[in-house]
Design a protein around this motif. Sequence first.
Motif: not given
Lengths: 754, 156
Positions: B127, A650-651, A8, A692-693, B92-96, B123, B140-142, B148-149, B144-145, A657
């Motif tokens: 959440x 990524x954006x 990203x 989120x859930x 957070x930065x790396x996952x976008x 995951x 929330x997807x990224x 996770x990472x 959670x990514x 999403x």
Amino acid sequence: MKSSQQRAFRHDAVTKVTGQAKYTDDYTFHGMLHAVPVYSGYVHAENLRLDTAEAASMPGVVRIITAGDVSGSIRFGQIEQDYCMFAEHRIHFAGDVTALVVAETRAQALAAAEKVQVDADPLPAVTDPGEALAEGAPKLRELSESNLVNHHRVRRGDARAEIERCDLVLEEEFTTQFVEHAYMEPEAAVCVPRFDGVIEVYGSMQHPYSTRRFTAALLGEPLANVEVYQPPMGGGFGGKDDTAAVVCARAALAARLLNRPVKLTYAREWSMRESYKRHPYRMRYRLGYEKSGRLRAAVVDILGDSGAYLSVTPWVNWRSTAQCCGPYSVEHVHADVRSAATNNPVGGAMRGFGAPQVNFAVEQLSDMAAEQLGMDPLEYRRLNMVKQGGETVTGQVLDTHTVSMEEVMNRTAEEIGFREKLARCSRGTAEGDELYGIGLAISYRGSSLGAEGMDFCSAVINGQFDGSILLETAIHENGQGAESVMMLILSDELGVDMKRIRYKRPSTSNIPDGGTTVATRGTIMGGGAVVSAAGQLKELLASNLADDLGCTAGDVTFHDDCIWGKNDGEHLTWDEAMQRLHFKRVYPYAFGTFQAPEVSWDEETGQGDAYFTYVYSCQAVELTVSRKSGKVTLQNIVAAHDIGRAINKAMILGQMYGGIAQGAGMALMEEFQVDRGQIRSLNLDTYKIPKAKDLPEITGIIVENPDPQSPSGAKGIGEPALELIAPAIANAVYNATGIRFRRLPITIDPEELQ
Amino acid sequence: MSDSITVNGREYLLGEEELELTLLEYLRERLELTGTKYGCGVGACGSCTVLIDGAARKSCVLPVRKAAGREVTTIEGLRQPDGTLHPVQQAFIDAGAIQCGYCTPGMVLAAVSLLRRKPSPSRDEIRKALSGNLCRCTGYQQIVDAVERVDGWMGG
């Protein structure tokens, strides 16, 4: 590819993740005062009377500003100036502001605001758009004799006659709700009188130029007297135009009158009370089909609730009109799309802008028709969808870009395994508690403003002689990453390293007004302007450096952070090139503009080239419904969108999403509660948005067919992402339960499932 | 004896007036730590999340007096002294995972609190643990990514 594997780029990521990014309320100035709005308690009333004496005597109170203090134009509105920034005589809805209390501290202002006495003579409130249009209804608008705020039409062929000849006719009614934007940062403004007489505005708003327009109008001063800055904004989703601009204008008036900095930060309750919402729609569709499955005729009647003021209702309704049959070619269409004024909250712009409502109706109807016709839902869609060179319901021939409706549908259906899973749906019967369903929807969306408005934008590249580059555009960073996208486009165009580029966030006193960052137009319009400016800069560099490179200007190329001549290896590094320009006394500076290609519209027939290009989308969802509780649990979502060209993957996925999350909220949980005009949803503990859930894993598929009319090849993703998950969910709920839900949000009474 | 509070490793004495504030008001207005955000004022959105003795708490509904004598970490206190980002911030930065950024400070701190309790959450667990923090941009997807990472980080 999984999103976590996509790199990203965001130039603001570090400051946002460390808390260093300063949003509007984070600014403080010496001698700053605090302002608080006062509401009326009424829904509809006249002969407004304010008694501010007690409040004015409270500790710390500096001034109480009311309509009488306005020397400029008190009314504002993007289309019709019907909204008083301070109520003068009449209250039109529960969010009208009667006064602004200004005090040394916020606590003092809050205490004094309680003491402002507001009285008025109540009038009967009308809170149903149908009643507002009935004969003898009270007159609700001050600037018009009619409660009807607009009426758009499509008249194509002879739908009302043709439908009688059809083999199958479906007649259905759908309704949608008021939806709150629920940006995480409520509206805020800090206004500072400057040494030279200019008022500086720092605000959480998505359109600095309309903010400037409304502020200057309220002050009765020229545009050049107001300079609007853009601190990072905590979300907007279309919701930070009118109301957010007015918040800035009121704070600016206080700063002007008192000659001191004034901060006006909204509490969540004020934001939800006063800000505009997504329009509720009541939609009646009569669709006629041939035995073959061909959708032949459509008679559409839509009524929206415009609320107390006009805002941008006609534009929202216009998009609903142009897209009234979804992404299908229909020979005979008779559509009427109207909205009425009421005493409800104002209906205005929200991400999706009149499309999520009609898609909710149209894409359920697609599944209903397929079932009645004994067709596979994908086959039905394939037969009727817009195709390359085909015509839209407005008579527009789609031949200037790749029409990828089928491609995105196929990709989605394949990824989620639609056919196999459709056969396994519960349709109301299952062994255990859980009913399973899968559903899908498709849409197309006209990009940018279309025939709704003037569509142009500009960019400035200000190359520095040390090799660094400053970029500005008139596109606003709403949080979506627009500025980072502009930087990436520039890097591509000039063939330079990203490290050279700094985005200079402009104020309204720098770059010209480029329109509001709405309508999924940021990337396509701003990117177009960046490409244009980059083209000019390259011409300038080529003509000035050709001699140095031993070639003609036409042979100069730009890549790998260097400028290249014709001969092998002959090149200048970017730094060297900039030094040489300095010695030649030439500025590496370019101003580029992009005008959207021509569009057209005939208001009487609703025919024309409504938009210059379209984004094609498909979303599918798997879910379960509990028979015991009626609760819907989303299990899996797949989305495919043809966005032209991907610039920041990524954006783009992030937009998908996030749009899906908002659409899922609209489908299953969100309803802004208004009870006879009194607003009941005043905070996020009662107005629930998805957590989120509540959301499943989402797979985003980026389809790329670069658009020849977009200089960067890109289209956009902001709004398409939101506009079709609600009907996909409704179709999945039907496939799980065997029951159609025609009203949003979908709430299931478990008794129906027994 | 007067009350005190420790914020990002520094101890502050609390006056009578300050004890009446919410922790959010105290952090933003008295200490000018504006990375902690106001979103709702009723503890519903989590924009105001801080760590108190390492656990995520909503500062908008917490009176300062209840945090007296305890250790508060705000987003400003999460970086290493040499300026290196915390592994959760970097993730957070790396996952976008960042869009408008308004929920980000609270979301990062909620994630830090989770990972201290449970270093390799699933995951679903992520959440659930982040469900006190609302985000309107990302779905929330990224986020959670990102959580996770953050692999192999054992807290601290």
